[in-house]
Design an enzyme around this catalytic site. Sequence first.
Site, PDB file in Angstrom:
ATOM      1  N   HIS A  21       0.837  -1.203   0.000  1.00 37.21           N
ATOM      2  CA  HIS A  21       0.000   0.000   0.000  1.00 37.21           C
ATOM      3  C   HIS A  21       0.871   1.252   0.000  1.00 37.21           C
ATOM      4  CE1 HIS A  21      -3.147  -2.689   2.101  1.00 37.21           C
ATOM      5  NE2 HIS A  21      -3.523  -2.537   0.843  1.00 37.21           N
ATOM      6  N   LYS A  45     -16.219  -6.872   4.441  1.00 36.83           N
ATOM      7  CA  LYS A  45     -15.028  -7.172   5.238  1.00 36.83           C
ATOM      8  C   LYS A  45     -15.287  -6.813   6.687  1.00 36.83           C
ATOM      9  CE  LYS A  45     -11.792  -6.435   1.464  1.00 36.83           C
ATOM     10  NZ  LYS A  45     -10.580  -5.738   1.025  1.00 36.83           N
ATOM     11  N   SER A 131      -3.239  -7.727   2.786  1.00 35.99           N
ATOM     12  CA  SER A 131      -3.656  -7.391   4.150  1.00 35.99           C
ATOM     13  C   SER A 131      -4.204  -8.606   4.871  1.00 35.99           C
ATOM     14  CB  SER A 131      -4.722  -6.286   4.131  1.00 35.99           C
ATOM     15  OG  SER A 131      -4.162  -5.075   3.741  1.00 35.99           O
TER      16      SER A 131
END
Length: 139
Positions: A21, A45, A131
């Site tokens: 990121h 999520k 992630s």
Amino acid sequence: MTPGRVRAVYPGTFDPFTPGHVNVVNRARELFDEVVVLVAVNSSKRPGTDEVRRAAAVRAVLPVEWTSVTVVAWNGLTTTYCHQHDVGVIVRGVRNTTDLRYEHQLAAMNQALGVPTVFLPAQPELAAVSSTAVRTLGR
């Protein structure tokens, strides 16, 4: 916004914010005059913390000298943020063909809502890091 300047938004859940990121933000800031890292709520999520805490964590990771980068917590459509804050383009990182298929669908929807998307492919050494993997390993 100053005429001729292009603002970009880099949206994501960022749970957590990974070196990949950071790399996308760094590359985006070289392409655009301003970059907003949009720490978003995604109903599909379940992040470990709320978007305000995740935004604070992102701010803590980014170098202070990156003055053209801001971090904002956001609960809503990315295109709504773009229209309300004079942002001209969405930036998305893609690690592989699976990401690209998914992101292509989102890009088509966002384009239909008036905001184009620019894809930045992951650097090869960062492509395997997600992630989800970082979060899973951290438990």
